[in-house]
Design a protein around this motif. Structure first.
Motif, PDB file in Angstrom:
ATOM      1  N   HIS A   1     -18.036  29.208  44.172  1.00 50.95           N
ATOM      2  CA  HIS A   1     -18.703  28.290  43.213  1.00 50.95           C
ATOM      3  C   HIS A   1     -18.686  29.252  42.154  1.00 50.95           C
ATOM      4  CE1 HIS A   1     -21.328  25.160  41.584  1.00 50.95           C
ATOM      5  NE2 HIS A   1     -21.419  26.262  40.775  1.00 50.95           N
TER       6      HIS A   1
ATOM      7  N   HIS B   1     -17.836  30.227  37.425  1.00 48.88           N
ATOM      8  CA  HIS B   1     -17.456  29.554  36.312  1.00 48.88           C
ATOM      9  C   HIS B   1     -16.598  30.501  35.455  1.00 48.88           C
ATOM     10  CE1 HIS B   1     -20.037  25.914  37.072  1.00 48.88           C
ATOM     11  NE2 HIS B   1     -20.825  26.968  37.418  1.00 48.88           N
TER      12      HIS B   1
ATOM     13  N   ALA C   1     -16.171  25.910  39.486  1.00 49.06           N
ATOM     14  CA  ALA C   1     -17.152  24.756  39.604  1.00 49.06           C
ATOM     15  C   ALA C   1     -17.176  23.836  38.889  1.00 49.06           C
ATOM     16  CB  ALA C   1     -18.324  25.332  40.218  1.00 49.06           C
TER      17      ALA C   1
ATOM     18  N   LYS D   1     -16.262  17.512  40.090  1.00 50.94           N
ATOM     19  CA  LYS D   1     -17.687  18.037  40.051  1.00 50.94           C
ATOM     20  C   LYS D   1     -18.524  16.997  39.418  1.00 50.94           C
ATOM     21  CE  LYS D   1     -21.177  21.259  39.885  1.00 50.94           C
ATOM     22  NZ  LYS D   1     -20.824  22.304  39.074  1.00 50.94           N
TER      23      LYS D   1
ATOM     24  N   HIS E   1     -24.497  24.544  45.859  1.00 49.21           N
ATOM     25  CA  HIS E   1     -25.571  25.179  45.903  1.00 49.21           C
ATOM     26  C   HIS E   1     -26.672  24.778  47.110  1.00 49.21           C
ATOM     27  CE1 HIS E   1     -24.340  26.181  42.080  1.00 49.21           C
ATOM     28  NE2 HIS E   1     -24.953  25.124  41.416  1.00 49.21           N
TER      29      HIS E   1
ATOM     30  N   ASP F   1     -22.109  31.457  41.394  1.00 49.63           N
ATOM     31  CA  ASP F   1     -22.314  30.791  40.031  1.00 49.63           C
ATOM     32  C   ASP F   1     -22.431  31.516  39.041  1.00 49.63           C
ATOM     33  OD1 ASP F   1     -22.664  28.150  39.212  1.00 49.63           O
ATOM     34  OD2 ASP F   1     -25.065  28.231  39.386  1.00 49.63           O
TER      35      ASP F   1
END
Ligand SMILES: [Zn+2]
Length: 578
Positions: free
Chosen positions: A118, A120, A278, A333, A417, A479
């Motif tokens: 996960h 970006h 993600a 998502k 998460h 993340d």
């Protein structure tokens, strides 16, 4: 095939027999959730692998394979971007032909490539290309960086910043409207918090977004006001949308591709060979494919699509799994609540020192269900951001309902998460075999934020020990930009539960080095239905690996983060060499 992947075989030994490593080819394929191409599947592959001359042989290595049937090896042969043999130096070197390149690893430790499940990447690549990196240690330094950028910014454009983190500046307070107006009075400015769920605007930006002190807060967002009702410049969640609507799009298609190129370079350097995007868009998918065509896609991508774009994807007949081992469409998502680093996660107990602050939801249960149902019925995997225990319970309600209404084999629901848990959450996750993707580096890197959650709650946060003991398959996940991504930092954070100042947070959730590697490799592959393609060093699997300067099994856990990544290989090609 899927049932045995997380149960190490107690009968496995470390013997390097020819029969054992050649049989690996058959073990690696089996019933893939996504069909493996005919040329790479079944017993025909075993024969062809034995006959194929290796392109490359890596030997004299200490391979930790993450394959319980053959955990350690000295050498691998690679053919057509996949491992064709794994075993002893003698056995594997015996397969070499005159054209095989042989690489002496000089006894270095080799692990499977890490999977950041996960993160970006495309978005953060563009941010690095075009915005001011506000990961600085004082408000004055941030003001100077913004001012400097303004001098190079054409009229009509915005000065944008990212990775601002109020807990890492020496000022002990947040950025204000006045700080931003003083730094850049004549351009609109918007600085996004590292957590991604709040931002800070100057007066020119507020004016362009038509927000003033009398503007009502949108549902699921806030234009923060001080005690006398004046805007502070801080906005969060859905209150950011009016700003995003008026910021002129300046990224070209080429910028999208360049952003992927940049972030792929940054991430592979730290041992990452696959990423889960993600929160992708169709434009991000295009960017990954463009980067692939130009030879700049150094890692593999499983690209989640945000619910706002899902109609376009569904009407094109696309669903989870579409693509190949380089660029694949992931799940849909959604976002259920706020951020851990921004202290907006929706909790059952208030934030420490803020008795009325329980955080914020970002979507109602009905909204989550409505989009979830649409995508799930069309064959999509679902991944929903939920940090706080209350938000996790909300999305579990939705998943349980979908599972009843549209029974599906192997849905692999994901909770992105899945930070604050309790016993009942674990029971419910077990019943549905839900995949959690907890933050891997937060304890180490964001230790100063843990005081807002408190010692007691930290025993139930980023709960890898609990997840593994319950038989769930948690992944490694940075993340980024909110969290840092180096794979060795993830190992240290998960193994020690200790922050950079030496404070231990939730020691009960520590896991072993071996478990942390498994979480970062095989479990990441499982979370994208690719456990038969990658996640371990086995014959038939993609040749993705990382060569380390020191052995994490022999390292003091408090210095794992300092282990140098010397080389990273994806698909049989070195994508990074120090
Ligand atoms: Zn995220």
């Amino acid at each position: 095939m899927t049932d045995d992947i997380c149960q190490p075989d107690s009968k496995a030994d470390n013997g390097f027999t020819r029969r054992r490593f050649l049989n690996g080819a058959a073990l690696a394929v089996g019933t893939a959730a996504f069909p493996v191409p005919a040329s790479a599947a079944g017993s025909a592959q075993q024969d062809s692998l034995q006959r194929t001359e290796p392109d490359v042989i890596l030997y004299n290595g200490h391979f930790w394979t993450v394959n319980p049937r053959l955990p350690r090896a000295q050498a691998v042969a690679i053919s057509g971007g996949r491992f064709s043999a794994v075993g002893s130096n003698e056995d594997v070197l015996g397969l070499a032909s005159a054209r095989t390149r042989k690489v002496d690893l000089a006894q270095k430790t080799v692990l499977p490539g890490f999977i950041d499940a996960h993160t970006h990447p495309a978005e953060s690549g563009r941010l690095h290309l075009r915005q001011v990196d506000c990961d600085l240690r004082s408000i004055a330094a941030i003001q100077a960086a913004l001012r400097e950028r303004a001098t190079k910014t054409p009229r009509e454009q915005w000065v944008l910043g990212f990775k601002y983190d109020d807990t890492k500046t020496s000022d002990g307070r947040r950025l204000t409207l006045q700080d931003l107006d003083a730094a850049v009075p004549d351009y609109p400015v918007l600085v996004t918090h590292r957590g991604g769920h709040e931002a800070f605007a100057n007066s020119a930006a507020l004016k362009l977004a038509r927000v003033d002190a009398s503007t009502p807060n949108p549902t699921g967002g806030e234009f923060e006001r001080d005690s006398s009702g004046h805007l502070t410049g801080r906005i969060n969640e859905r209150a950011i949308e009016p700003f995003n609507r008026v910021i002129p799009p300046t990224n070209t298609r080429n910028d999208y591709r360049e952003g992927v190129k940049l972030i792929a370079k940054m991430m592979t350097k730290t041992g990452i060979t696959s990423v889960g995007d993600a929160l992708g868009s169709p434009e991000d998918l295009q960017a990954y494919q463009d980067a692939r065509d130009s030879g700049d896609l150094r890692f593999r991508v499983y690209c989640f699509i945000h619910s706002s774009s899902i109609d376009r994807m569904i009407s094109a007949g696309v669903r989870t799994g579409f693509g190949d081992e380089w660029v694949r469409v992931g799940g849909m998502k959604q976002v259920a609540d706020g951020a851990i680093s921004g202290r907006t996660a929706r909790l059952s107990q208030p934030y420490v020192g803020h008795p009325n602050d329980y955080g914020t939801f970002s979507a109602t249960e009905e909204e989550l269900y409505e989009y979830g149902h649409k995508a799930y019925a069309a064959g999509w995997q679902l991944g929903t951001h939920a940090n706080g225990d209350v938000a996790i319970e909300r999305i579990l309600n939705v998943y349980e309902r979908l599972n009843r209404e549209i029974p599906r084999k192997d849905p692999r629901f994901r909770i992105e998460h899945c930070t604050v848990i309790n016993d009942s959450i674990i029971q419910r996750m077990r019943a549905l075999n839900v995949i959690p993707t907890p933050f891997s580096t937060y304890v180490y890197y964001h230790g100063e934020k843990m005081q807002y959650y408190g010692e007691e709650r930290l025993k139930h946060m980023f709960a890898l020990r609990t997840f593994l003991d319950a038989g769930l398959r948690p992944t490694q996940a940075s993340d980024y930009p909110p969290g840092e991504f180096p794979a060795m930092m993830a190992l240290q954070s998960e193994v020690t539960r200790t922050d950079m100042t030496g404070h231990v947070w939730g020691a009960n959730q520590r896991i072993s080095v071996e478990e942390a590697i498994y979480v970062g490799t095989m479990n990441g592959a499982y979370a994208s239905y690719e456990e038969n393609l990658k996640g371990s060093i086995e014959s038939g699997k993609l040749a993705d690996l990382v060569v380390l300067g020191r052995d994490p099994f022999k390292e003091d856990p408090s210095t794992l983060v300092t282990i140098p990544v010397e080389r990273t290989m994806v698909g049989g090609t070195w994508v990074y060499e120090s």
